[in-house]
Write a protein that holds these residues in place. Structure first.
Motif, PDB file in Angstrom:
ATOM      1  N   GLY A 480       0.794  -1.216   0.000  1.00 47.31           N
ATOM      2  CA  GLY A 480       0.000   0.000   0.000  1.00 47.31           C
ATOM      3  C   GLY A 480       0.826   1.265   0.000  1.00 47.31           C
ATOM      4  O   GLY A 480       0.290   2.375   0.129  1.00 47.31           O
ATOM      5  N   GLY A 481       2.130   1.117  -0.132  1.00 52.24           N
ATOM      6  CA  GLY A 481       3.035   2.268  -0.027  1.00 52.24           C
ATOM      7  C   GLY A 481       2.915   3.279  -1.143  1.00 52.24           C
ATOM      8  O   GLY A 481       3.430   4.400  -1.027  1.00 52.24           O
ATOM      9  N   ILE A 482       2.218   2.923  -2.230  1.00 56.27           N
ATOM     10  CA  ILE A 482       2.114   3.881  -3.338  1.00 56.27           C
ATOM     11  C   ILE A 482       1.227   5.075  -2.970  1.00 56.27           C
ATOM     12  O   ILE A 482       1.200   6.077  -3.683  1.00 56.27           O
ATOM     13  CB  ILE A 482       1.560   3.220  -4.614  1.00 56.27           C
ATOM     14  N   ASN A 483       0.493   4.964  -1.851  1.00 56.16           N
ATOM     15  CA  ASN A 483      -0.346   6.081  -1.404  1.00 56.16           C
ATOM     16  C   ASN A 483       0.401   7.022  -0.452  1.00 56.16           C
ATOM     17  O   ASN A 483      -0.162   8.022  -0.014  1.00 56.16           O
ATOM     18  CB  ASN A 483      -1.605   5.556  -0.711  1.00 56.16           C
ATOM     19  N   ASN A 484       1.626   6.701  -0.145  1.00 56.50           N
ATOM     20  CA  ASN A 484       2.436   7.545   0.740  1.00 56.50           C
ATOM     21  C   ASN A 484       2.809   8.822  -0.016  1.00 56.50           C
ATOM     22  O   ASN A 484       3.410   8.765  -1.088  1.00 56.50           O
ATOM     23  CB  ASN A 484       3.699   6.783   1.146  1.00 56.50           C
ATOM     24  N   PRO A 485       2.462   9.996   0.502  1.00 60.58           N
ATOM     25  CA  PRO A 485       2.779  11.240  -0.209  1.00 60.58           C
ATOM     26  C   PRO A 485       4.266  11.408  -0.507  1.00 60.58           C
ATOM     27  O   PRO A 485       4.627  11.992  -1.534  1.00 60.58           O
ATOM     28  CB  PRO A 485       2.279  12.330   0.765  1.00 60.58           C
ATOM     29  N   ASN A 486       5.129  10.913   0.387  1.00 59.79           N
ATOM     30  CA  ASN A 486       6.568  11.017   0.128  1.00 59.79           C
ATOM     31  C   ASN A 486       6.939  10.220  -1.145  1.00 59.79           C
ATOM     32  O   ASN A 486       7.703  10.697  -1.987  1.00 59.79           O
ATOM     33  CB  ASN A 486       7.358  10.487   1.328  1.00 59.79           C
ATOM     34  N   TYR A 487       6.369   9.033  -1.229  1.00 58.59           N
ATOM     35  CA  TYR A 487       6.605   8.202  -2.429  1.00 58.59           C
ATOM     36  C   TYR A 487       6.062   8.899  -3.673  1.00 58.59           C
ATOM     37  O   TYR A 487       6.747   9.002  -4.706  1.00 58.59           O
ATOM     38  CB  TYR A 487       5.942   6.838  -2.257  1.00 58.59           C
ATOM     39  N   LEU A 488       4.822   9.398  -3.577  1.00 53.32           N
ATOM     40  CA  LEU A 488       4.182  10.026  -4.734  1.00 53.32           C
ATOM     41  C   LEU A 488       4.918  11.288  -5.168  1.00 53.32           C
ATOM     42  O   LEU A 488       5.043  11.566  -6.372  1.00 53.32           O
ATOM     43  CB  LEU A 488       2.726  10.355  -4.409  1.00 53.32           C
ATOM     44  N   ASN A 489       5.422  12.056  -4.220  1.00 58.50           N
ATOM     45  CA  ASN A 489       6.166  13.269  -4.575  1.00 58.50           C
ATOM     46  C   ASN A 489       7.480  12.940  -5.280  1.00 58.50           C
ATOM     47  O   ASN A 489       7.862  13.610  -6.241  1.00 58.50           O
ATOM     48  CB  ASN A 489       6.421  14.125  -3.332  1.00 58.50           C
ATOM     49  N   LYS A 490       8.175  11.909  -4.797  1.00 55.54           N
ATOM     50  CA  LYS A 490       9.407  11.488  -5.470  1.00 55.54           C
ATOM     51  C   LYS A 490       9.099  10.950  -6.870  1.00 55.54           C
ATOM     52  O   LYS A 490       9.825  11.204  -7.826  1.00 55.54           O
ATOM     53  CB  LYS A 490      10.127  10.422  -4.640  1.00 55.54           C
ATOM     54  N   LEU A 491       7.991  10.201  -6.965  1.00 52.84           N
ATOM     55  CA  LEU A 491       7.576   9.683  -8.271  1.00 52.84           C
ATOM     56  C   LEU A 491       7.234  10.838  -9.211  1.00 52.84           C
ATOM     57  O   LEU A 491       7.577  10.804 -10.403  1.00 52.84           O
ATOM     58  CB  LEU A 491       6.366   8.762  -8.098  1.00 52.84           C
ATOM     59  N   ASN A 492       6.594  11.859  -8.652  1.00 53.56           N
ATOM     60  CA  ASN A 492       6.252  13.039  -9.440  1.00 53.56           C
ATOM     61  C   ASN A 492       7.502  13.774  -9.906  1.00 53.56           C
ATOM     62  O   ASN A 492       7.574  14.259 -11.048  1.00 53.56           O
ATOM     63  CB  ASN A 492       5.374  13.972  -8.605  1.00 53.56           C
TER      64      ASN A 492
END
Length: 792
Positions: A480-492
């Protein structure tokens, strides 16, 4: 001369006795050959495999990484149909209706799992607290102009669509069909998909004639491979006709032509049986084996036939005497040539491309059969057929005739040092140029512009989107880690960095989905077109979005099952192999430098696999080529019974390949996977010229006591015509193959043509010069023929 020269060693005795046995038992030998061919040929059931996966061994690390990515998400074999309306405006009622129609039909494609088009794009919008996800355009024929314009406005601002499904001008659009092939029988599955798509497009164009349709994708790529195989198999018929004409013109004998044709056909049919017995599935590279076997089999036959006819015409021997003498003179050289050719082709097994393993093994077997038939069926058939030649020897009458080969010999004998220096300077310069070649395995360029797949793919690249891509599976380190904002911001950040790269056409990343949903859930306010601020928000929005998606258009192609990883697909321009590899590594390096360890990933894709294929093949073939060179040199040392000449043979055996790649650098300066095997493949072919010239040189010294100059002239006189003849036939064979629309085969054939010509020139200029310089000795006897004309 009525008697055959005295035999001085066991090899000569064996060859002569072998010939006598075959001639004496000509009918049983012919019958045995026929039965052997029938027995092998009856097993010749050919199967073709056009799947691009066949180019990669199971241990290929790029393939392993790509398969691992597809296991996490969904397999993405696809067919992309690009529609170009004549009015250059996708967004009209009629055109959108046509796209809807074709999209609906596309869902019926065999093995289809997803269809993406501009009309069924899942557009999100918010009404109060409700999230609505709908097709961007449906029932288009009944929409107003205002609604059509709104659809156009949305589509041309949507990052998920522009340069992927529709171009920036809105003049071209695509329908992408994702198929999940079971992989049980690609020879059945791929044609099934192809037939449906072609019929569907044909019906669509009949109904909407103002559309042009161009088709590409992985399934059409597999189809192009399959059709290239079938087309190259068809070149065999052309080659057989050329062999018949060439052999007749050079031998001026119908019987010789017929006998050569029999040996060739027996060799090919037997090899077909070998393919059936071993269960090898033919691919574009291995499907050229009939032309290979045919061409090489002719070389064996020509040496025996030419020498026989020479003995009958010049020495006045009767047919059987001439046949026995020809076998005595040629048995060992033909055996060495066949053995070294087999060794050369077997070295393809050191490579990393399975289709070339098959080509090497099949052709090696074919060469073994060609040797068998040329030393059994050929003499048996020649003994049966009535052969009469006009002898140039008459009792008590001198005969005058010009001998071009003697003149060439005298030209070399006069200036061996000068010719050697010039040759080595030329070889050195071309070797330097050879180092300037670079690898480029763009799979699009595997096909020339006569192939529809190539022209369609080029059109798509120029007018809509790239067909090359690199994919990264970015992990979060937790379920479920893809919902972590830190992950999403790095992905962005990674998505934004990719979009800034000059090679990039489009980026498809989950961070875009997260931003779009966040905006929609906040009243479509542009200020919220960003990553959700909390994990709970991101998870809730994603769940709501997924529940709103229709079957077949979910996010399984972007998100893995436990939502711990997402897939980033980067579409790039048509890059050559070094550029593709460099771009992939640049992306990997950015992830290492800017993200936590769990987000590090390697780039994978079929295009990247092909880009690395040539480099991997070159590295793995290096060992094989060295082993082949050592083995062939040892074979020559043992066969010639001369260590010095065995070592000397390395020069004329290696130099033609260096020359070939040097000239190629002036022609294209790019080599592909098919050309990497050229050294091992041509090594055995080149040896044919070298070993026949050297064997005649040594025979003149050992049997006639000639010095080096006389031995060189004798070699030119006795083997010159045969070398010219075999070279012409080899050139004809590879020239036909060079017309292939498949670059792995055509490029390989073109450079082989250059190498074969270079080999003949070297064996007529450099080799005799080196033989003279390394065999300095006093003149032992006066040679019979010392003038511009022959006297007998």
């Amino acid at each position: 001369m009525n008697a055959i020269k005295k035999i001085k060693n066991s090899t000569n005795k064996f060859a002569s006795n072998w010939a006598k046995i075959v001639i004496k038992n000509k009918w049983p030998v012919l019958m045995f050959s026929f039965l052997l061919v029938i027995g092998l040929g009856s097993q010749g059931e050919l199967e073709f495999d056009g799947d691009y996966h066949v180019f990669f061994s199971e241990s290929n690390p790029e393939l392993e990484a790509f398969d691992a990515l597809q296991e996490k998400y969904t397999k993405d074999d696809n067919v992309i149909m690009v529609l170009s309306p004549s009015n250059k405006d996708v967004f009209t009622k009629l055109n959108l209706t046509a796209i809807e129609d074709l999209t609906a039909q596309s869902w019926n494609t065999p093995y289809s799992s997803r269809v993406d088009a501009i009309t069924n794009f899942q557009h999100t919008s918010a009404h109060g607290d409700d999230l609505y996800v709908d097709d961007l355009s449906y029932n288009s024929l009944n929409k107003s102009e205002a609604e059509i314009n709104k659809i156009k406005e949305i589509a041309l601002k949507e990052p998920m669509l522009v340069n992927r499904i529709v171009n920036e001008e809105g003049s071209v659009t695509a329908i992408n069909i994702t198929v999940r092939l079971p992989g049980e029988d690609s020879a059945k599955e791929v044609p099934e998909v192809t037939k449906y798509v072609r019929d569907m497009v044909s019906n669509f164009k009949s109904k909407y004639p103002h559309f042009d349709v161009h088709i590409s994708g992985m399934v059409p790529l597999n189809t192009a491979f399959f059709e290239a195989s079938m087309k190259d198999m068809g070149l065999t018929g052309i080659m057989i006709l050329i062999v018949i004409i060439t052999t007749f013109l050079l031998t001026r004998s119908i019987q010789s032509t017929l006998t050569t044709l029999v040996v060739v056909m027996f060799s090919i049919i037997s090899t077909l049986g070998f393919v059936g017995l071993t269960g090898i599935k033919l691919t574009p590279p291995s499907s050229v084996f009939p032309t290979m076997v045919l061409t090489l089999a002719v070389a064996d036959s020509i040496h025996i036939i030419i020498t026989m006819l020479q003995k009958m015409r010049k020495d006045g021997l009767n047919k059987n005497e001439a046949l026995i003498e020809s076998m005595r003179l040629n048995f060992m050289p033909v055996f060495i040539t066949s053995l070294t050719t087999v060794i050369g082709f077997l070295t393809m097994n050191f490579g990393d491309v399975p289709p070339f393993w098959d080509l090497g093994n099949i052709t090696a077997f074919g060469m073994a059969m060609a040797f068998l038939f040329s030393t059994t069926t050929l003499p048996a058939l020649m003994a049966i057929l009535p052969i009469k030649v006009k002898s140039k020897i008459k009792e008590n009458e001198p005969v005058y005739y010009f001998n071009w080969y003697s003149e060439l010999a005298r030209f070399v004998i006069k200036q061996p040092i000068k010719l050697s220096i010039i040759s080595f300077l030329a070889i050195g310069f071309l070797t330097y140029l050879a180092s300037k070649n670079t690898f480029n395995d763009e799979f699009i360029n595997y096909f020339d512009e006569s192939v529809e797949f190539r022209t369609d793919t080029d059109y798509i690249s120029e007018n809509l989107t790239g067909v090359y891509n690199v994919e990264y599976s970015i992990g979060s380190g937790e379920s479920g880690g893809i919902n972590n904002p830190n992950y999403l911001n790095k992905l962005n950040e990674f998505e934004n960095w990719l979009k800034q790269q000059p090679e990039v056409v489009h980026v498809n990343a989950f961070s875009e989905v997260a931003r779009r949903i966040n905006k929609s859930m906040n009243g479509d306010d542009e200020r919220f077109y960003k990553i959700p601020s909390t994990r709970e928000e991101a998870a809730q929005y994603l769940l709501l979005y997924e529940l709103s998606l229709p079957f077949g258009l979910d996010l399984n192609n972007q998100i893995n099952v436990d939502k711990s990883e997402t897939r980033v697909t980067v579409t790039v321009k048509n890059l050559d192999s070094p550029q593709m590899i460099e771009f992939s590594k640049r992306g990997e390096q950015w992830l290492r430098d800017n993200t936590p360890t769990e987000m590090h990933a390697i780039g994978v894709s079929p295009m990247l696999m092909f880009s690395k294929l040539g480099f991997r093949q070159a590295d793995s073939m290096l060992k094989g080529n060295i082993i082949a060179l050592i083995l062939i040199s040892l074979v020559l040392m043992i066969a010639l019974r001369n260590f010095k000449l065995g070592m000397l043979s390395i020069i004329p055996n290696v130099a033609p390949v260096l020359i070939g790649f040097g000239i190629w650098a002036l022609y294209k300066a790019q080599i592909n996977t098919g050309m990497v095997i050229v050294f091992g493949m041509t090594l055995g072919i080149i040896v044919d010229d070298t070993v026949h010239f050297m064997s005649k040189f040594l025979r003149a010294k050992r049997e006639y006591g000639y010095n080096a100059n006389q031995a060189v002239e004798y070699a030119f006189e006795t083997v010159g015509q045969a070398l010219i003849t075999t070279t012409v036939v080899l050139l004809a064979g590879f020239a036909v193959l060079s017309t292939s629309s498949f670059a792995l085969n055509s490029y390989m054939a073109r450079i082989t043509v250059v190498i074969i010509i270079s080999a003949l020139i070297i064996d007529f200029i450099l080799l005799p010069s080196l033989l003279i310089l390394t065999n300095k000795e006093k003149k032992k006897v006066k040679k019979k023929y010392t003038s511009f004309f022959f006297f007998r």
